[in-house]
Write a protein that holds these residues in place. Structure first.
Motif, PDB file in Angstrom:
ATOM      1  N   GLN A   5      -3.328  17.833 -24.144  1.00  0.00           N
ATOM      2  CA  GLN A   5      -3.703  19.183 -24.558  1.00  0.00           C
ATOM      3  C   GLN A   5      -5.084  19.192 -25.206  1.00  0.00           C
ATOM      4  N   ASP A   6      -5.411  18.157 -25.984  1.00  0.00           N
ATOM      5  CA  ASP A   6      -6.727  18.063 -26.593  1.00  0.00           C
ATOM      6  C   ASP A   6      -7.807  17.913 -25.522  1.00  0.00           C
ATOM      7  N   PHE A   7      -7.570  17.047 -24.537  1.00  0.00           N
ATOM      8  CA  PHE A   7      -8.506  16.892 -23.420  1.00  0.00           C
ATOM      9  C   PHE A   7      -8.638  18.199 -22.645  1.00  0.00           C
ATOM     10  N   PHE A   8      -7.528  18.854 -22.375  1.00  0.00           N
ATOM     11  CA  PHE A   8      -7.521  20.114 -21.626  1.00  0.00           C
ATOM     12  C   PHE A   8      -8.401  21.149 -22.330  1.00  0.00           C
ATOM     13  N   ALA A   9      -8.322  21.191 -23.653  1.00  0.00           N
ATOM     14  CA  ALA A   9      -9.088  22.163 -24.431  1.00  0.00           C
ATOM     15  C   ALA A   9     -10.560  21.787 -24.601  1.00  0.00           C
ATOM     16  N   HIS A  10     -10.883  20.477 -24.503  1.00  0.00           N
ATOM     17  CA  HIS A  10     -12.239  20.048 -24.870  1.00  0.00           C
ATOM     18  C   HIS A  10     -12.950  19.162 -23.856  1.00  0.00           C
ATOM     19  N   GLY A  11     -12.560  19.114 -22.613  1.00  0.00           N
ATOM     20  CA  GLY A  11     -13.278  18.221 -21.721  1.00  0.00           C
ATOM     21  C   GLY A  11     -12.957  18.370 -20.252  1.00  0.00           C
ATOM     22  N   ARG A  12     -11.848  18.957 -19.945  1.00  0.00           N
ATOM     23  CA  ARG A  12     -11.419  19.054 -18.554  1.00  0.00           C
ATOM     24  C   ARG A  12     -12.315  20.000 -17.746  1.00  0.00           C
ATOM     25  N   ASP A  13     -12.631  21.157 -18.301  1.00  0.00           N
ATOM     26  CA  ASP A  13     -13.346  22.179 -17.537  1.00  0.00           C
ATOM     27  C   ASP A  13     -14.731  21.731 -17.097  1.00  0.00           C
ATOM     28  N   GLU A  14     -15.446  20.986 -17.932  1.00  0.00           N
ATOM     29  CA  GLU A  14     -16.783  20.522 -17.588  1.00  0.00           C
ATOM     30  C   GLU A  14     -16.747  19.593 -16.374  1.00  0.00           C
ATOM     31  N   ARG A  15     -15.805  18.674 -16.353  1.00  0.00           N
ATOM     32  CA  ARG A  15     -15.677  17.765 -15.209  1.00  0.00           C
ATOM     33  C   ARG A  15     -15.296  18.537 -13.945  1.00  0.00           C
ATOM     34  N   ASN A  16     -14.295  19.408 -14.065  1.00  0.00           N
ATOM     35  CA  ASN A  16     -13.863  20.169 -12.896  1.00  0.00           C
ATOM     36  C   ASN A  16     -14.972  21.070 -12.362  1.00  0.00           C
ATOM     37  N   ALA A  17     -15.774  21.667 -13.249  1.00  0.00           N
ATOM     38  CA  ALA A  17     -16.875  22.523 -12.802  1.00  0.00           C
ATOM     39  C   ALA A  17     -17.888  21.726 -11.980  1.00  0.00           C
ATOM     40  N   GLU A  18     -18.181  20.500 -12.417  1.00  0.00           N
ATOM     41  CA  GLU A  18     -19.121  19.665 -11.662  1.00  0.00           C
ATOM     42  C   GLU A  18     -18.556  19.315 -10.288  1.00  0.00           C
ATOM     43  N   ILE A  19     -17.273  18.991 -10.238  1.00  0.00           N
ATOM     44  CA  ILE A  19     -16.627  18.672  -8.959  1.00  0.00           C
ATOM     45  C   ILE A  19     -16.614  19.898  -8.051  1.00  0.00           C
ATOM     46  N   ASP A  20     -16.269  21.060  -8.615  1.00  0.00           N
ATOM     47  CA  ASP A  20     -16.219  22.293  -7.819  1.00  0.00           C
ATOM     48  C   ASP A  20     -17.594  22.726  -7.328  1.00  0.00           C
ATOM     49  N   GLU A  21     -18.638  22.415  -8.093  1.00  0.00           N
ATOM     50  CA  GLU A  21     -19.992  22.736  -7.647  1.00  0.00           C
ATOM     51  C   GLU A  21     -20.367  21.869  -6.446  1.00  0.00           C
ATOM     52  N   ALA A  22     -19.971  20.610  -6.476  1.00  0.00           N
ATOM     53  CA  ALA A  22     -20.280  19.692  -5.373  1.00  0.00           C
ATOM     54  C   ALA A  22     -19.448  20.000  -4.128  1.00  0.00           C
ATOM     55  N   VAL A  23     -18.190  20.413  -4.336  1.00  0.00           N
ATOM     56  CA  VAL A  23     -17.282  20.695  -3.212  1.00  0.00           C
ATOM     57  C   VAL A  23     -16.552  22.018  -3.522  1.00  0.00           C
ATOM     58  N   PRO A  24     -17.198  23.139  -3.228  1.00  0.00           N
ATOM     59  CA  PRO A  24     -16.570  24.428  -3.536  1.00  0.00           C
ATOM     60  C   PRO A  24     -15.297  24.650  -2.724  1.00  0.00           C
ATOM     61  N   GLY A  25     -14.351  25.368  -3.311  1.00  0.00           N
ATOM     62  CA  GLY A  25     -13.155  25.775  -2.584  1.00  0.00           C
ATOM     63  C   GLY A  25     -12.007  24.782  -2.588  1.00  0.00           C
ATOM     64  N   ILE A  26     -12.057  23.760  -3.438  1.00  0.00           N
ATOM     65  CA  ILE A  26     -10.920  22.842  -3.537  1.00  0.00           C
ATOM     66  C   ILE A  26      -9.717  23.644  -4.021  1.00  0.00           C
ATOM     67  N   GLU A  27      -8.598  23.479  -3.351  1.00  0.00           N
ATOM     68  CA  GLU A  27      -7.374  24.171  -3.754  1.00  0.00           C
ATOM     69  C   GLU A  27      -6.496  23.217  -4.557  1.00  0.00           C
ATOM     70  N   ARG A  28      -6.226  23.578  -5.795  1.00  0.00           N
ATOM     71  CA  ARG A  28      -5.358  22.767  -6.655  1.00  0.00           C
ATOM     72  C   ARG A  28      -3.924  23.227  -6.446  1.00  0.00           C
ATOM     73  N   LEU A  29      -3.105  22.326  -5.892  1.00  0.00           N
ATOM     74  CA  LEU A  29      -1.772  22.690  -5.437  1.00  0.00           C
ATOM     75  C   LEU A  29      -0.683  22.548  -6.491  1.00  0.00           C
ATOM     76  N   GLY A  30      -0.976  21.919  -7.592  1.00  0.00           N
ATOM     77  CA  GLY A  30       0.039  21.827  -8.634  1.00  0.00           C
ATOM     78  C   GLY A  30      -0.066  20.551  -9.438  1.00  0.00           C
ATOM     79  N   LEU A  31       0.525  20.608 -10.611  1.00  0.00           N
ATOM     80  CA  LEU A  31       0.550  19.488 -11.538  1.00  0.00           C
ATOM     81  C   LEU A  31       1.994  19.260 -11.967  1.00  0.00           C
ATOM     82  N   ARG A  32       2.442  18.023 -11.888  1.00  0.00           N
ATOM     83  CA  ARG A  32       3.776  17.650 -12.352  1.00  0.00           C
ATOM     84  C   ARG A  32       3.612  16.706 -13.539  1.00  0.00           C
TER      85      ARG A  32
END
Length: 187
Positions: free
Chosen positions: A82-109
């Motif tokens: 939860q701490d990572f989710f609040a303070h670090g996840r979005d920056e990494r995902n934004a960089e990945i999404d910028e490089a490869v737009p349209g990735i579909e996230r199908l779920g988290l278990r």
């Protein structure tokens, strides 16, 4: 502390006792986009410090179907995630999404290791394929080529996820079959 990127070492699924293992799937659409997403993940993670002391390992697998990616992250506990989710996840995902737009996230278990059939002592076979499926097979100890199988139960108790290491992907269905793309650990 930096992320150590490894393309040969799988995580030890039996090491998950006492922590949480999160399994998620992304769809990229094509083999080219799958490869580009793996490279974007390696770049986003490798260019920054390790994101959280509670993240023990993070592994990405490329699906045999040429489109999907499976992610396995091992966390000390829910609070660390939860701490990572609040303070670090979005920056990494934004960089990945910028490089490869349209990735579909199908779920988290979110899961906890329940039990399994561990690799035998002295077994030095290299897993050529990982199969991640929902549910349990009747007899996981007798399949030729099977190295290990571990069962995870979702934290809500609703599902069982099987994580199995196989010598090769030969004879396995493409759906749910993966090969190691990147393994990251703190260093």
């Amino acid at each position: 502390m930096k992320a150590h990127v490894d393309t040969t070492s799988l995580p030890d699924p039996a090491r998950a006792h006492g922590g949480l293992v999160f399994l998620s799937t992304w769809s990229t659409g094509t083999p080219e986009r799958q490869r580009a997403a793996v490279e974007a993940i390696a770049a986003a993670w490798g260019s920054r410090p390790w994101p959280h002391e509670g993240l023990l390992s993070y592994t990405v697998y490329a699906g045999a179907d040429g489109s999907t990616l499976a992610h396995r992250s091992h966390w000390r506990d829910e609070a660390a995630y939860q701490d990572f989710f609040a303070h670090g996840r979005d920056e990494r995902n934004a960089e990945i999404d910028e490089a490869v737009p349209g990735i579909e996230r199908l779920g988290l278990r979110k899961t906890r290791l329940r039990d399994g059939v561990a690799r035998a002592a002295g077994d030095d076979r290299v897993a050529g394929a990982i199969v991640i499926t929902e549910g349990e097979d009747a007899d996981p100890q007798t399949a030729p080529g099977l190295i290990s199988r571990h069962f995870h139960v979702t934290t809500d108790g609703e599902r069982v996820i099987s994580y199995a290491e196989w010598e090769s992907a030969e004879g396995l269905p493409a759906a749910g079959t993966y090969r190691l793309a990147r393994a990251l650990e703190p260093r």
